[in-house]
Design a protein around this motif. Structure first.
Motif, PDB file in Angstrom:
ATOM      1  N   LEU A   1      46.145  39.287  36.381  1.00 36.86           N
ATOM      2  CA  LEU A   1      47.243  39.663  37.281  1.00 36.86           C
ATOM      3  C   LEU A   1      46.991  39.167  38.696  1.00 36.86           C
ATOM      4  O   LEU A   1      47.868  38.566  39.332  1.00 36.86           O
ATOM      5  N   GLN A   2      45.794  39.398  39.228  1.00 33.77           N
ATOM      6  CA  GLN A   2      45.524  39.072  40.630  1.00 33.77           C
ATOM      7  C   GLN A   2      45.515  37.564  40.881  1.00 33.77           C
ATOM      8  O   GLN A   2      46.024  37.097  41.907  1.00 33.77           O
ATOM      9  N   VAL A   3      44.928  36.791  39.974  1.00 33.89           N
ATOM     10  CA  VAL A   3      44.917  35.338  40.148  1.00 33.89           C
ATOM     11  C   VAL A   3      46.334  34.786  40.027  1.00 33.89           C
ATOM     12  O   VAL A   3      46.737  33.901  40.793  1.00 33.89           O
ATOM     13  N   SER A   4      47.117  35.312  39.114  1.00 32.80           N
ATOM     14  CA  SER A   4      48.510  34.883  38.984  1.00 32.80           C
ATOM     15  C   SER A   4      49.295  35.167  40.262  1.00 32.80           C
ATOM     16  O   SER A   4      50.149  34.373  40.683  1.00 32.80           O
ATOM     17  N   ALA A   5      48.987  36.297  40.890  1.00 33.31           N
ATOM     18  CA  ALA A   5      49.724  36.706  42.092  1.00 33.31           C
ATOM     19  C   ALA A   5      49.442  35.801  43.284  1.00 33.31           C
ATOM     20  O   ALA A   5      50.195  35.830  44.272  1.00 33.31           O
ATOM     21  N   LEU A   6      48.394  34.998  43.231  1.00 33.51           N
ATOM     22  CA  LEU A   6      48.110  34.069  44.329  1.00 33.51           C
ATOM     23  C   LEU A   6      49.161  32.978  44.432  1.00 33.51           C
ATOM     24  O   LEU A   6      49.376  32.409  45.513  1.00 33.51           O
ATOM     25  N   THR A   7      49.808  32.654  43.323  1.00 33.01           N
ATOM     26  CA  THR A   7      50.797  31.575  43.320  1.00 33.01           C
ATOM     27  C   THR A   7      52.186  32.028  42.884  1.00 33.01           C
ATOM     28  O   THR A   7      53.100  31.221  42.815  1.00 33.01           O
TER      29      THR A   7
ATOM     30  N   ASP B   1      55.060  35.285  43.359  1.00 31.09           N
ATOM     31  CA  ASP B   1      55.422  36.544  44.016  1.00 31.09           C
ATOM     32  C   ASP B   1      55.776  37.568  42.941  1.00 31.09           C
ATOM     33  O   ASP B   1      56.852  37.528  42.354  1.00 31.09           O
ATOM     34  N   MET B   2      54.873  38.512  42.695  1.00 35.63           N
ATOM     35  CA  MET B   2      55.060  39.516  41.655  1.00 35.63           C
ATOM     36  C   MET B   2      55.510  40.862  42.225  1.00 35.63           C
ATOM     37  O   MET B   2      55.655  41.825  41.489  1.00 35.63           O
ATOM     38  N   GLY B   3      55.672  40.930  43.530  1.00 31.12           N
ATOM     39  CA  GLY B   3      56.112  42.185  44.135  1.00 31.12           C
ATOM     40  C   GLY B   3      55.017  43.232  44.221  1.00 31.12           C
ATOM     41  O   GLY B   3      55.303  44.435  44.246  1.00 31.12           O
ATOM     42  N   ILE B   4      53.777  42.785  44.281  1.00 29.19           N
ATOM     43  CA  ILE B   4      52.660  43.742  44.302  1.00 29.19           C
ATOM     44  C   ILE B   4      52.740  44.663  45.512  1.00 29.19           C
ATOM     45  O   ILE B   4      52.541  45.880  45.406  1.00 29.19           O
ATOM     46  N   ARG B   5      53.069  44.127  46.663  1.00 28.73           N
ATOM     47  CA  ARG B   5      53.083  44.938  47.881  1.00 28.73           C
ATOM     48  C   ARG B   5      54.311  45.849  47.983  1.00 28.73           C
ATOM     49  O   ARG B   5      54.462  46.566  48.977  1.00 28.73           O
ATOM     50  N   ASP B   6      55.146  45.829  46.993  1.00 29.35           N
ATOM     51  CA  ASP B   6      56.253  46.788  46.949  1.00 29.35           C
ATOM     52  C   ASP B   6      55.798  48.136  46.399  1.00 29.35           C
ATOM     53  O   ASP B   6      56.625  49.032  46.200  1.00 29.35           O
ATOM     54  N   HIS B   7      54.504  48.277  46.148  1.00 29.91           N
ATOM     55  CA  HIS B   7      53.942  49.521  45.625  1.00 29.91           C
ATOM     56  C   HIS B   7      53.115  50.222  46.695  1.00 29.91           C
ATOM     57  O   HIS B   7      52.710  49.612  47.688  1.00 29.91           O
ATOM     58  N   HIS B   8      52.833  51.502  46.473  1.00 27.97           N
ATOM     59  CA  HIS B   8      52.063  52.293  47.434  1.00 27.97           C
ATOM     60  C   HIS B   8      50.631  52.558  46.983  1.00 27.97           C
ATOM     61  O   HIS B   8      49.744  52.758  47.811  1.00 27.97           O
ATOM     62  N   VAL B   9      50.404  52.600  45.670  1.00 26.88           N
ATOM     63  CA  VAL B   9      49.085  52.884  45.096  1.00 26.88           C
ATOM     64  C   VAL B   9      48.819  51.852  44.008  1.00 26.88           C
ATOM     65  O   VAL B   9      49.739  51.403  43.320  1.00 26.88           O
TER      66      VAL B   9
ATOM     67  N   LEU C   1      46.325  50.926  40.737  1.00 24.68           N
ATOM     68  CA  LEU C   1      45.357  51.350  39.727  1.00 24.68           C
ATOM     69  C   LEU C   1      45.036  50.161  38.835  1.00 24.68           C
ATOM     70  O   LEU C   1      45.940  49.434  38.421  1.00 24.68           O
ATOM     71  N   SER C   2      43.760  49.978  38.503  1.00 24.77           N
ATOM     72  CA  SER C   2      43.378  48.814  37.702  1.00 24.77           C
ATOM     73  C   SER C   2      42.324  49.165  36.668  1.00 24.77           C
ATOM     74  O   SER C   2      41.386  49.918  36.943  1.00 24.77           O
ATOM     75  N   ALA C   3      42.477  48.575  35.474  1.00 20.44           N
ATOM     76  CA  ALA C   3      41.446  48.676  34.437  1.00 20.44           C
ATOM     77  C   ALA C   3      40.244  47.806  34.760  1.00 20.44           C
ATOM     78  O   ALA C   3      39.296  47.758  33.982  1.00 20.44           O
ATOM     79  N   GLY C   4      40.272  47.162  35.896  1.00 20.61           N
ATOM     80  CA  GLY C   4      39.085  46.448  36.401  1.00 20.61           C
ATOM     81  C   GLY C   4      38.200  47.432  37.142  1.00 20.61           C
ATOM     82  O   GLY C   4      38.411  47.714  38.325  1.00 20.61           O
ATOM     83  N   THR C   5      37.201  47.959  36.460  1.00 23.28           N
ATOM     84  CA  THR C   5      36.372  49.010  37.058  1.00 23.28           C
ATOM     85  C   THR C   5      35.416  48.477  38.113  1.00 23.28           C
ATOM     86  O   THR C   5      34.800  49.264  38.827  1.00 23.28           O
ATOM     87  N   LYS C   6      35.285  47.138  38.213  1.00 21.58           N
ATOM     88  CA  LYS C   6      34.353  46.575  39.184  1.00 21.58           C
ATOM     89  C   LYS C   6      35.043  45.897  40.371  1.00 21.58           C
ATOM     90  O   LYS C   6      34.362  45.312  41.219  1.00 21.58           O
ATOM     91  N   LEU C   7      36.382  45.968  40.424  1.00 20.28           N
ATOM     92  CA  LEU C   7      37.057  45.375  41.574  1.00 20.28           C
ATOM     93  C   LEU C   7      36.492  45.978  42.865  1.00 20.28           C
ATOM     94  O   LEU C   7      36.185  47.164  42.926  1.00 20.28           O
TER      95      LEU C   7
ATOM     96  N   PRO D   1      40.128  38.222  43.192  1.00 19.64           N
ATOM     97  CA  PRO D   1      40.753  38.401  44.511  1.00 19.64           C
ATOM     98  C   PRO D   1      41.500  39.728  44.568  1.00 19.64           C
ATOM     99  O   PRO D   1      42.301  40.030  43.681  1.00 19.64           O
ATOM    100  N   THR D   2      41.224  40.520  45.588  1.00 12.92           N
ATOM    101  CA  THR D   2      41.818  41.859  45.645  1.00 12.92           C
ATOM    102  C   THR D   2      43.143  41.901  46.400  1.00 12.92           C
ATOM    103  O   THR D   2      43.774  42.957  46.484  1.00 12.92           O
ATOM    104  N   LEU D   3      43.568  40.770  46.967  1.00  7.28           N
ATOM    105  CA  LEU D   3      44.903  40.620  47.550  1.00  7.28           C
ATOM    106  C   LEU D   3      45.144  41.535  48.745  1.00  7.28           C
ATOM    107  O   LEU D   3      46.281  41.819  49.109  1.00  7.28           O
ATOM    108  N   GLY D   4      44.065  42.028  49.340  1.00  8.95           N
ATOM    109  CA  GLY D   4      44.200  42.856  50.526  1.00  8.95           C
ATOM    110  C   GLY D   4      44.654  44.273  50.275  1.00  8.95           C
ATOM    111  O   GLY D   4      45.091  44.959  51.204  1.00  8.95           O
ATOM    112  N   VAL D   5      44.573  44.729  49.012  1.00  5.89           N
ATOM    113  CA  VAL D   5      44.951  46.104  48.709  1.00  5.89           C
ATOM    114  C   VAL D   5      43.758  46.825  48.094  1.00  5.89           C
ATOM    115  O   VAL D   5      42.803  46.201  47.630  1.00  5.89           O
ATOM    116  N   ASN D   6      43.822  48.147  48.077  1.00 10.65           N
ATOM    117  CA  ASN D   6      42.730  48.969  47.552  1.00 10.65           C
ATOM    118  C   ASN D   6      43.020  49.339  46.103  1.00 10.65           C
ATOM    119  O   ASN D   6      43.934  50.115  45.823  1.00 10.65           O
ATOM    120  N   TRP D   7      42.228  48.790  45.184  1.00 10.29           N
ATOM    121  CA  TRP D   7      42.407  49.058  43.754  1.00 10.29           C
ATOM    122  C   TRP D   7      41.524  50.226  43.333  1.00 10.29           C
ATOM    123  O   TRP D   7      40.319  50.232  43.587  1.00 10.29           O
TER     124      TRP D   7
END
Length: 387
Positions: A140-146, A148-156, A158-164, A172-178
């Motif tokens: 998801l995060q690598v795809s979002a680099l190229t 526009d998936m609307g990620i920043r339209d969210h407030h919270v 959550l990720s199954a990536g336990t090591k992000l 890439p964490t895209l500047g948000v807190n996962w």
């Protein structure tokens, strides 16, 4: 914790009725949240196939399943014509609820849990507090680099990536807190079946795909084909049955099907052996254990991802042999769940599970109860959302 109204949103259930494992993943959320006493709704987005008869069949199957699990009056489906690029509510054909009722439920909703950016603007603006749930970290995060998936339209987030956010995780964490979580199971849905006998196969259910992404000029495979071909020697090395429920068709022109057969693998059609949640459960129970190879991107970027399917095997009392993505830093391994990093370790893991099968079988269910229960994880996710 207060009783919350939660809307879950997705765009892949109605279009994929033959994916029993896929459906089972999302049922864990619905059943788990309901069991905790919350007021749960589901909204599904479906793009028309262009064939009214085919659309009706997909919609009927979708609502039939939700009725079977007790959510008949708590789900809505929005059907969009193929030419629609901005999925506004006004442009949809609504099923299950009127558009006015959808607006009312949305306005009264405490949280929208949006799986993999399934809902996009302007639909997202119907909800006050929007949560993105990422079940495929890295992809998801690598795809979002190229894109526009609307990620920043969210407030919270959550990720199954336990090591992000950890130093050795390269996603890439895209500047948000996962907020990381381990994919879980609603335990009452899974019964422990008897020992299926030593000649039952190590198995898994997967999609056979070829895709790649690129990160900083580095190719990253998101292909289960690449993942499993790395371990194609296992049946020959271990002298035991291995079976893969993968969409490698009889008309396959790549030679993969013949190669797998030659190396001792049995192939079955996932859309037959796992075509509904109950048939998927039955397939797992008739397996000896799971042999899980994640997409290479998960191990190469150290996402810490753990499969929702592996959680279902464990809850069914079936040991899991899984390539490590970093999940061993969060989950106990060695009993019930055995991790590996290369072919030699995988061979040793097979031998260990077969040598002490009843012990691993008991440990599998115990691990699911102690570490993977929806009763444990859903309150944590709600806590990350501010409740």
């Amino acid at each position: 914790m207060p009783r919350l109204r939660i809307m879950l949103a997705n765009n892949s259930l109605a279009s994929y009725p033959q994916g029993g494992g896929h459906w089972s993943c999302f049922l864990q959320y619905l059943l788990g949240l309901r069991a905790l006493g919350h007021d749960v709704f589901w909204i599904e987005v479906l793009q028309s196939t262009g064939n009214a008869v085919r659309d009706k069949r997909l919609i009927d199957i979708f609502f039939g399943r939700f009725h079977r699990y007790g959510f008949a009056h708590r789900c809505a489906l929005l059907l969009y014509d193929p030419h629609v690029t901005e999925p506004a509510l006004e442009l949809a054909h609504a099923f299950g609820m009127s558009k006015q009722r959808i607006r009312e439920v949305a306005q009264e909703t405490d949280l929208l849990w949006n799986f993999a950016c399934s809902l996009r603007q302007p639909l997202l603006s119907l909800f006050r507090r929007r949560v993105l749930i990422d079940g495929d970290p890295g992809h998801l995060q690598v795809s979002a680099l190229t894109w526009d998936m609307g990620i920043r339209d969210h407030h919270v987030f959550l990720s199954a990536g336990t090591k992000l956010h950890e130093s050795d995780c390269k996603v890439p964490t895209l500047g948000v807190n996962w907020h990381g979580f381990v994919q879980f199971v609603y335990l009452p849905m899974w019964d422990v079946a008897p020992d299926p006998a030593p000649d039952a196969p190590f198995s898994s259910v997967t999609q056979w795909s070829w895709e790649e992404l690129e990160l900083d000029g580095r190719p990253l495979s998101v292909s289960k084909r690449d993942a499993y071909l790395r371990y194609i020697d296992l049946p020959e090395r271990t002298r035991r049955p291995f079976e893969l429920a993968a969409n490698i068709l009889r008309v396959d022109t790549t030679g993969d099907r013949e190669l797998m057969f030659k190396m001792g693998w049995k192939l079955v059609n996932p859309h037959q052996v796992a075509r509904s949640p109950s048939i998927y459960q039955n397939y797992i129970k008739h397996s000896r254990a799971e042999f899980c190879c994640p997409k290479p991107i998960h191990s190469e970027l150290k996402t810490g991802w753990f499969s929702d399917r592996s959680a279902c095997y464990l809850a069914s009392g079936r040991p899991v042999l899984a390539e490590d993505t970093g999940f061993s830093e969060r989950l106990p391994t060695g009993h019930g769940l055995v991790s590996f990093n290369n072919l030699e370790e995988a061979v040793a893991g097979v031998e260990e599970i077969d040598r002490n099968y009843l012990q691993h079988m008991r440990a599998a269910r115990e691990l699911a109860q102690e570490h993977l229960s929806s009763e444990q994880w859903l309150p944590r996710l709600l806590g990350a959302c501010g409740y």
